[in-house]
Design an enzyme around this catalytic site. Structure first.
Site, PDB file in Angstrom:
ATOM      1  N   GLU A 183      -4.914  41.423  11.040  1.00 61.54           N
ATOM      2  CA  GLU A 183      -5.301  40.022  11.197  1.00 61.54           C
ATOM      3  C   GLU A 183      -4.272  39.092  10.573  1.00 61.54           C
ATOM      4  OE1 GLU A 183      -9.102  39.466   9.435  1.00 61.54           O
ATOM      5  OE2 GLU A 183     -10.077  41.024  10.625  1.00 61.54           O
ATOM      6  N   CYS A 205      -1.925  33.013   6.379  1.00 55.63           N
ATOM      7  CA  CYS A 205      -2.393  34.116   5.553  1.00 55.63           C
ATOM      8  C   CYS A 205      -1.983  35.411   6.241  1.00 55.63           C
ATOM      9  CB  CYS A 205      -3.914  34.053   5.386  1.00 55.63           C
ATOM     10  SG  CYS A 205      -4.595  35.367   4.361  1.00 55.63           S
ATOM     11  N   CYS A 253      -7.532  48.841   3.616  1.00 55.96           N
ATOM     12  CA  CYS A 253      -7.366  48.689   2.181  1.00 55.96           C
ATOM     13  C   CYS A 253      -8.149  49.782   1.470  1.00 55.96           C
ATOM     14  CB  CYS A 253      -7.871  47.310   1.740  1.00 55.96           C
ATOM     15  SG  CYS A 253      -7.636  46.953  -0.017  1.00 55.96           S
ATOM     16  N   CYS A 289     -13.237  46.862  -2.938  1.00 53.67           N
ATOM     17  CA  CYS A 289     -14.109  45.794  -3.435  1.00 53.67           C
ATOM     18  C   CYS A 289     -15.416  45.795  -2.652  1.00 53.67           C
ATOM     19  CB  CYS A 289     -13.415  44.446  -3.317  1.00 53.67           C
ATOM     20  SG  CYS A 289     -11.917  44.317  -4.313  1.00 53.67           S
ATOM     21  N   CYS A 295     -16.098  43.011   0.206  1.00 51.76           N
ATOM     22  CA  CYS A 295     -15.004  42.649   1.116  1.00 51.76           C
ATOM     23  C   CYS A 295     -15.023  43.492   2.382  1.00 51.76           C
ATOM     24  CB  CYS A 295     -13.672  42.818   0.392  1.00 51.76           C
ATOM     25  SG  CYS A 295     -12.234  42.377   1.385  1.00 51.76           S
ATOM     26  N   GLY A 341      -5.460  44.229   2.873  1.00 51.72           N
ATOM     27  CA  GLY A 341      -4.608  45.103   2.073  1.00 51.72           C
ATOM     28  C   GLY A 341      -4.315  44.554   0.688  1.00 51.72           C
ATOM     29  N   GLU A 342      -3.724  45.387  -0.141  1.00 49.47           N
ATOM     30  CA  GLU A 342      -3.324  45.051  -1.503  1.00 49.47           C
ATOM     31  C   GLU A 342      -1.800  44.965  -1.548  1.00 49.47           C
ATOM     32  OE1 GLU A 342      -2.253  44.120  -4.724  1.00 49.47           O
ATOM     33  OE2 GLU A 342      -4.435  44.332  -4.938  1.00 49.47           O
ATOM     34  N   ILE A 368     -10.350  38.409  -9.762  1.00 49.99           N
ATOM     35  CA  ILE A 368     -10.981  38.862 -11.002  1.00 49.99           C
ATOM     36  C   ILE A 368     -12.470  39.146 -10.788  1.00 49.99           C
ATOM     37  CG2 ILE A 368     -11.292  36.505 -11.860  1.00 49.99           C
ATOM     38  CD1 ILE A 368     -10.687  37.577 -14.671  1.00 49.99           C
ATOM     39  N   ASN A 412     -18.249  35.415   1.179  1.00 52.95           N
ATOM     40  CA  ASN A 412     -18.425  35.437   2.624  1.00 52.95           C
ATOM     41  C   ASN A 412     -19.489  36.449   3.019  1.00 52.95           C
ATOM     42  OD1 ASN A 412     -16.243  33.635   3.710  1.00 52.95           O
ATOM     43  ND2 ASN A 412     -14.997  34.990   2.454  1.00 52.95           N
ATOM     44  N   CYS A 449     -10.687  37.582   5.556  1.00 52.93           N
ATOM     45  CA  CYS A 449      -9.909  38.754   5.925  1.00 52.93           C
ATOM     46  C   CYS A 449     -10.775  39.989   6.119  1.00 52.93           C
ATOM     47  CB  CYS A 449      -8.817  39.030   4.887  1.00 52.93           C
ATOM     48  SG  CYS A 449      -9.400  39.288   3.218  1.00 52.93           S
TER      49      CYS A 449
END
Length: 356
Positions: free
Chosen positions: A99, A112, A119, A123, A126, A169-170, A225, A301, A344
Site C-alpha cells: 500500500e 506514506c 510485518c 502490534c 494493527c 512494515g518496520e 510507544i 483505527n 496502513c
C-alpha cells in the site's frame, strides 16, 4: 531477523543512490557526468524506460538495459477519500501487494510509503501484521512508490513535499534499504525532498535507533510507544519483549543528546486499555526528562480482526490536558482517509482475504 527481499538477476534501476551511480559509470568506462544525466532522467523527468533517455549514447542505454530493470508497480486498485487522500494497492513483480497513501494538506502533499511486505512486529491493534511478514522491499521498490505518485501529481502540476515512512512494515528491520531510500529522496539532483520534511517511524528496534542517531541526518524520528510502562506495552506490542521499554527510553535519550532533535512518540488510544488518566500521568513522568519529546495522540483505527474500541472524544482531550499539565507537548492526529480504510494494512488485508 527480517526476510530477504525479492531475489532478482538484475537490480532495479532505483536501487542505486547517487554515490553508487557515480561508481557504476566509472566502473563501466563512462564519463562522470553521465551519473547526473541518469539521475535526471529517473527523478526529474521521471521516465519509465531506458529508450527515453535520449541524451545518453545508445551504447550506454544498452548497458543499462543489460544490467538493470525498472520496478513494476501494477495498480490493483485506487481509492480516493472525500478529503483528497488517495490510497493505492500495488502489485509487485512477485505478485505480493503493498500500500501507498498520498495525503493532501494545506501545506502540500505527503506520501506514506511501505518498507516491507507484511510485518512481523505483531502490534495487537494493527492490520499490517495480519498474515505476518512475507519479505523486505528492495530500496528501489520503496523509491518507486514515490516516483509513481509524483508522476501522477505531475499531471496537475503538484509535487510530493513530505514523506512519512509509516506504511506497512518496520523500517528499522529493513534498515539498509530504508537508508538507501532516504539517500535517494534527499539528494539535490533527485527528488530533493528536504530532510526535515521526512519522518521515519519505528516500533522500537533499539540497536537501530542508536545507529540512526549516528547517521548525521536531519530526518525526523517517530517512535510507536502506545503504552507508558513495560507490562502494558508488552501486551500491546510483542516487540517490547525483545527490546524492553527501559532500553527503548535510554535509546531515545541517546538520540536526543546526539542529534539535538526531538522525537515524536506515537500513542494510539484504545478505549479502556491505555487511555485512562493514570496512563497519561505515568506517560508524563516517563517523558519529563526528555524536553525535546512530543506526543502524537491517535484515535485507534477500527480493524475487523481486532477487538479494540475508540476512546471517546472527551477522554482524548482529557488525556492531552494531563500531558500538557505535565509539560509534555501533545497533539491529536488529524484523521485522513477514514472512509477508504487509509490506515496502513487495511486495504492489503482485504485484498488478501478476497484472494484466498
Amino acid at each position: 531477523m527480517s526476510l530477504k527481499p525479492y531475489e532478482k538477476e538484475k537490480p532495479f534501476v532505483y536501487d542505486l543512490n547517487w554515490d553508487e551511480w557515480q561508481s557504476w559509470v566509472k566502473d563501466n568506462g563512462e564519463s562522470a557526468f553521465r551519473a547526473g544525466q541518469i539521475f535526471d532522467w529517473l527523478y526529474i523527468k521521471r521516465v519509465f524506460s531506458f529508450d527515453e533517455m535520449s541524451n545518453l549514447p545508445k551504447t550506454l542505454r544498452d548497458k543499462l538495459k543489460d544490467q538493470f530493470e525498472f520496478v513494476t508497480l501494477s495498480e490493483i486498485t485506487k481509492y480516493q477519500s472525500q478529503d483528497g487522500t488517495v490510497k493505492f494497492l500495488f502489485e509487485l513483480e512477485d505478485k505480493n501487494a503493498i500500500e501507498t497513501v498520498v495525503m493532501k494538506h494545506n501545506y502540500g502533499n505527503s506520501i506514506c510509503v511501505t518498507t516491507q511486505v507484511g510485518c512481523r512486529v505483531g502490534c495487537t491493534f494493527c492490520a499490517s501484521t495480519l498474515g505476518g511478514l512475507k519479505r523486505d522491499l528492495r530500496p528501489g521498490e520503496i523509491v518507486a512508490q514515490v516516483v509513481k505518485a509524483q508522476k501522477l501529481l505531475d499531471e496537475t502540476g503538484e509535487r510530493i513535499s513530505s514523506i512519512v515512512i509509516m506504511g506497512i512494515g518496520e523500517p528499522f528491520e529493513n534498515y539498509e534499504a530504508t537508508m538507501n531510500f532516504l539517500r535517494v529522496m534527499i539528494h539535490p539532483k533527485g527528488l530533493n525532498i528536504g530532510q526535515r520534511h521526512i519522518t521515519v517511524s519505528t516500533s522500537g528496534i533499539v540497536p537501530n535507533i542508536y545507529k540512526f542517531a549516528d547517521e548525521n541526518l536531519q530526518v525526523n524520528l517517530a517512535i510507536s510507544i502506545h503504552a507508558p510502562n513495560d507490562a502494558l506495552r508488552s501486551k500491546l506490542m510483542p516487540v517490547n519483549r525483545r527490546f524492553p521499554f527501559v532500553d527503548l527510553i535510554e535509546a531515545c535519550k541517546y538520540y536526543i543528546a546526539k542529534t539535538g532533535r526531538r522525537i515524536t512518540f506515537e500513542y494510539a488510544l484504545m478505549g479502556e486499555v491505555n487511555d485512562q488518566p493514570e496512563h497519561a500521568e505515568e506517560l508524563a513522568l516517563v517523558l519529563k526528562d526528555m524536553p525535546l519529546s512530543h506526543v502524537n495522540l491517535i484515535p485507534v483505527n477500527f480493524v475487523a480482526e481486532r477487538d479494540f474500541k475508540r476512546t471517546p472524544r472527551d477522554d482524548i482531550f482529557t488525556f492531552q490536558r494531563i500531558l500538557e499539565k505535565g509539560k509534555i507537548n501533545a497533539t491529536i492526529r488529524r484523521e485522513q482517509g477514514s472512509d477508504i480504510a487509509a490506515a496502513c494494512g487495511q486495504l492489503r488485508a482485504k485484498h488478501m482475504e478476497s484472494s484466498k
